[in-house]
Design a protein around this motif. Structure first.
Motif, PDB file in Angstrom:
ATOM      1  N   TYR A 160     -18.949  15.005 -31.944  1.00  0.00           N
ATOM      2  CA  TYR A 160     -18.958  13.990 -32.758  1.00  0.00           C
ATOM      3  C   TYR A 160     -19.923  12.973 -32.843  1.00  0.00           C
ATOM      4  CZ  TYR A 160     -17.906  10.487 -36.177  1.00  0.00           C
ATOM      5  OH  TYR A 160     -18.108   8.996 -36.751  1.00  0.00           O
ATOM      6  N   CYS A 161     -20.676  12.692 -31.133  1.00  0.00           N
ATOM      7  CA  CYS A 161     -21.780  11.352 -30.060  1.00  0.00           C
ATOM      8  C   CYS A 161     -22.683  11.910 -31.213  1.00  0.00           C
ATOM      9  CB  CYS A 161     -20.824  10.664 -29.615  1.00  0.00           C
ATOM     10  SG  CYS A 161     -22.298  10.160 -28.555  1.00  0.00           S
ATOM     11  N   ASP A 162     -23.186  13.582 -30.295  1.00  0.00           N
ATOM     12  CA  ASP A 162     -24.554  14.326 -30.151  1.00  0.00           C
ATOM     13  C   ASP A 162     -24.672  14.148 -31.963  1.00  0.00           C
ATOM     14  OD1 ASP A 162     -24.578  13.984 -28.114  1.00  0.00           O
ATOM     15  OD2 ASP A 162     -23.851  16.535 -27.332  1.00  0.00           O
ATOM     16  N   VAL A 180     -12.575   7.287 -30.067  1.00  0.00           N
ATOM     17  CA  VAL A 180     -14.136   7.861 -30.440  1.00  0.00           C
ATOM     18  C   VAL A 180     -14.985   7.403 -31.042  1.00  0.00           C
ATOM     19  CG1 VAL A 180     -15.516   9.704 -30.809  1.00  0.00           C
ATOM     20  CG2 VAL A 180     -12.864  10.013 -29.293  1.00  0.00           C
ATOM     21  N   HIS A 181     -14.823   7.265 -32.583  1.00  0.00           N
ATOM     22  CA  HIS A 181     -15.914   6.504 -33.521  1.00  0.00           C
ATOM     23  C   HIS A 181     -16.145   5.223 -32.886  1.00  0.00           C
ATOM     24  CE1 HIS A 181     -17.575   5.484 -37.286  1.00  0.00           C
ATOM     25  NE2 HIS A 181     -17.519   4.454 -37.205  1.00  0.00           N
ATOM     26  N   GLY A 182     -15.168   4.309 -32.372  1.00  0.00           N
ATOM     27  CA  GLY A 182     -15.281   2.858 -32.037  1.00  0.00           C
ATOM     28  C   GLY A 182     -16.532   2.711 -31.284  1.00  0.00           C
ATOM     29  N   MET A 183     -15.878   4.149 -29.830  1.00  0.00           N
ATOM     30  CA  MET A 183     -17.194   3.771 -28.908  1.00  0.00           C
ATOM     31  C   MET A 183     -18.232   4.474 -29.169  1.00  0.00           C
ATOM     32  SD  MET A 183     -14.960   5.852 -25.736  1.00  0.00           S
ATOM     33  CE  MET A 183     -16.965   5.084 -24.738  1.00  0.00           C
ATOM     34  N   VAL A 184     -18.414   5.537 -30.095  1.00  0.00           N
ATOM     35  CA  VAL A 184     -19.841   5.722 -30.843  1.00  0.00           C
ATOM     36  C   VAL A 184     -20.810   4.793 -31.555  1.00  0.00           C
ATOM     37  CG1 VAL A 184     -20.800   7.703 -32.208  1.00  0.00           C
ATOM     38  CG2 VAL A 184     -18.809   8.565 -31.170  1.00  0.00           C
ATOM     39  N   ALA A 185     -20.016   4.033 -32.383  1.00  0.00           N
ATOM     40  CA  ALA A 185     -20.211   3.145 -32.890  1.00  0.00           C
ATOM     41  C   ALA A 185     -21.271   2.106 -32.146  1.00  0.00           C
ATOM     42  CB  ALA A 185     -19.323   2.773 -34.478  1.00  0.00           C
ATOM     43  N   LEU A 186     -20.549   1.851 -31.992  1.00  0.00           N
ATOM     44  CA  LEU A 186     -20.962   0.556 -30.128  1.00  0.00           C
ATOM     45  C   LEU A 186     -22.083   1.078 -29.624  1.00  0.00           C
ATOM     46  CD1 LEU A 186     -17.695  -1.080 -29.985  1.00  0.00           C
ATOM     47  CD2 LEU A 186     -19.758  -2.306 -31.380  1.00  0.00           C
ATOM     48  N   GLY A 187     -21.404   2.400 -29.361  1.00  0.00           N
ATOM     49  CA  GLY A 187     -22.677   2.657 -28.278  1.00  0.00           C
ATOM     50  C   GLY A 187     -23.809   2.786 -28.685  1.00  0.00           C
ATOM     51  N   PRO A 239     -26.713   3.720 -23.169  1.00  0.00           N
ATOM     52  CA  PRO A 239     -27.607   5.898 -23.185  1.00  0.00           C
ATOM     53  C   PRO A 239     -26.546   6.658 -23.350  1.00  0.00           C
ATOM     54  CG  PRO A 239     -27.933   3.591 -20.718  1.00  0.00           C
ATOM     55  CD  PRO A 239     -27.402   3.907 -21.573  1.00  0.00           C
ATOM     56  N   LEU A 240     -26.958   7.221 -23.619  1.00  0.00           N
ATOM     57  CA  LEU A 240     -26.564   8.804 -24.325  1.00  0.00           C
ATOM     58  C   LEU A 240     -26.136   9.181 -23.154  1.00  0.00           C
ATOM     59  CD1 LEU A 240     -24.975  10.386 -26.812  1.00  0.00           C
ATOM     60  CD2 LEU A 240     -27.375  11.444 -27.066  1.00  0.00           C
ATOM     61  N   PRO A 241     -26.503   9.544 -22.360  1.00  0.00           N
ATOM     62  CA  PRO A 241     -25.172  10.521 -21.237  1.00  0.00           C
ATOM     63  C   PRO A 241     -24.741   9.629 -20.487  1.00  0.00           C
ATOM     64  CG  PRO A 241     -27.857  10.652 -20.349  1.00  0.00           C
ATOM     65  CD  PRO A 241     -27.965   9.545 -22.383  1.00  0.00           C
ATOM     66  N   ALA A 242     -24.758   8.469 -20.198  1.00  0.00           N
ATOM     67  CA  ALA A 242     -23.997   7.909 -19.918  1.00  0.00           C
ATOM     68  C   ALA A 242     -21.812   7.699 -20.999  1.00  0.00           C
ATOM     69  CB  ALA A 242     -23.969   6.292 -19.428  1.00  0.00           C
ATOM     70  N   LEU A 243     -23.259   7.426 -22.795  1.00  0.00           N
ATOM     71  CA  LEU A 243     -22.394   7.430 -23.281  1.00  0.00           C
ATOM     72  C   LEU A 243     -21.442   8.692 -23.798  1.00  0.00           C
ATOM     73  CD1 LEU A 243     -20.901   5.526 -26.084  1.00  0.00           C
ATOM     74  CD2 LEU A 243     -23.002   6.936 -27.475  1.00  0.00           C
ATOM     75  N   ARG A 244     -21.690   9.562 -23.769  1.00  0.00           N
ATOM     76  CA  ARG A 244     -20.774  10.754 -23.238  1.00  0.00           C
ATOM     77  C   ARG A 244     -20.335  10.917 -22.564  1.00  0.00           C
ATOM     78  NH1 ARG A 244     -23.825  15.554 -22.981  1.00  0.00           N
ATOM     79  NH2 ARG A 244     -23.245  16.420 -24.071  1.00  0.00           N
ATOM     80  N   LYS A 245     -20.083  10.802 -21.231  1.00  0.00           N
ATOM     81  CA  LYS A 245     -19.324  10.290 -20.152  1.00  0.00           C
ATOM     82  C   LYS A 245     -18.359   9.280 -20.483  1.00  0.00           C
ATOM     83  CE  LYS A 245     -18.993   9.987 -15.013  1.00  0.00           C
ATOM     84  NZ  LYS A 245     -17.856   9.100 -15.404  1.00  0.00           N
TER      85      LYS A 245
END
Length: 202
Positions: free
Chosen positions: A95-97, A162-169, A178-184
């Motif tokens: 979802y994040c990707d 999860v959506h909240g983390m993705v939206a803010l990240g 950074p995307l790699p850190a966000l995914r972790k």
């Protein structure tokens, strides 16, 4: 008559595809019916012979985005024989990707608001609800004693986190991650939430 219907459906399909491209390039605020009419070579007023209004057009684009999101999430369920927890982590990262790769179209799903007294059409609601099956199934395996209604609430809570983390990240401001850190971080959050839910259930 058949040719006329075909031409109308072809023009309607072209309109939705053009709107999708425009939102992807400019964001939801950049969607202009005059520009769309010019692109598909029809009169500006003819746009409203193809869709009821701008709301429908945006929702039709949203449904296309949701179908593509569905296709992006599905492989996360079938990689080897993962545990239900691993499946949920993979779905969250997928979802994040997807959001990162389709940022403007993904944002448009949540930025668009219809008027308070205007109901969403059933087809739009169905397209949204279909996606929750990706979360419902592994959750049901992890929490077999919960009712379908309880699982539905838990699935929406997990999605919201999860959506909240993705939206803010992915926000291109000071809070961007950074995307790699966000995914972790998302993987860690999902594992922690699942561990907590399973522990409480037992």
């Amino acid at each position: 008559m058949a040719n006329t219907l075909y031409r109308r459906e072809k023009l309607r399909s072209d309109l939705i595809a053009a709107a999708e491209r425009m939102i992807a390039e400019r964001g939801l605020a950049g969607l202009k019916t005059r520009d769309l009419a010019r692109e598909i070579r029809c009169a500006n007023g003819a746009v409203y012979n193809l869709v009821a209004d701008v709301d429908e057009l945006i929702l039709r684009v949203g449904s296309r985005t949701l179908r593509r999101l569905d296709e992006a999430l599905s492989p996360a369920e079938g990689l080897g024989e993962p545990s239900p927890q691993d499946t949920l982590v993979r779905i969250a990262i997928a979802y994040c990707d997807f959001a990162a790769e389709n940022l403007q179209l993904w944002r448009a799903l949540f930025e668009h608001r219809v008027e308070a007294d205007k109901a969403l059409p059933d087809w739009s609601i169905d397209d949204q609800l279909q996606l929750f099956r990706h979360i419902d199934q592994p959750l049901a395996a992890l929490l077999p004693n919960r009712s379908p209604d309880e699982l539905g609430i838990t699935a929406r809570s997990l999605f919201s986190a999860v959506h909240g983390m993705v939206a803010l990240g992915l926000e291109q401001k000071l809070v961007a991650v950074p995307l790699p850190a966000l995914r972790k971080e998302i993987a860690d959050l999902v594992r922690a939430m699942i561990d907590g839910l399973v522990a409480r259930a037992s």
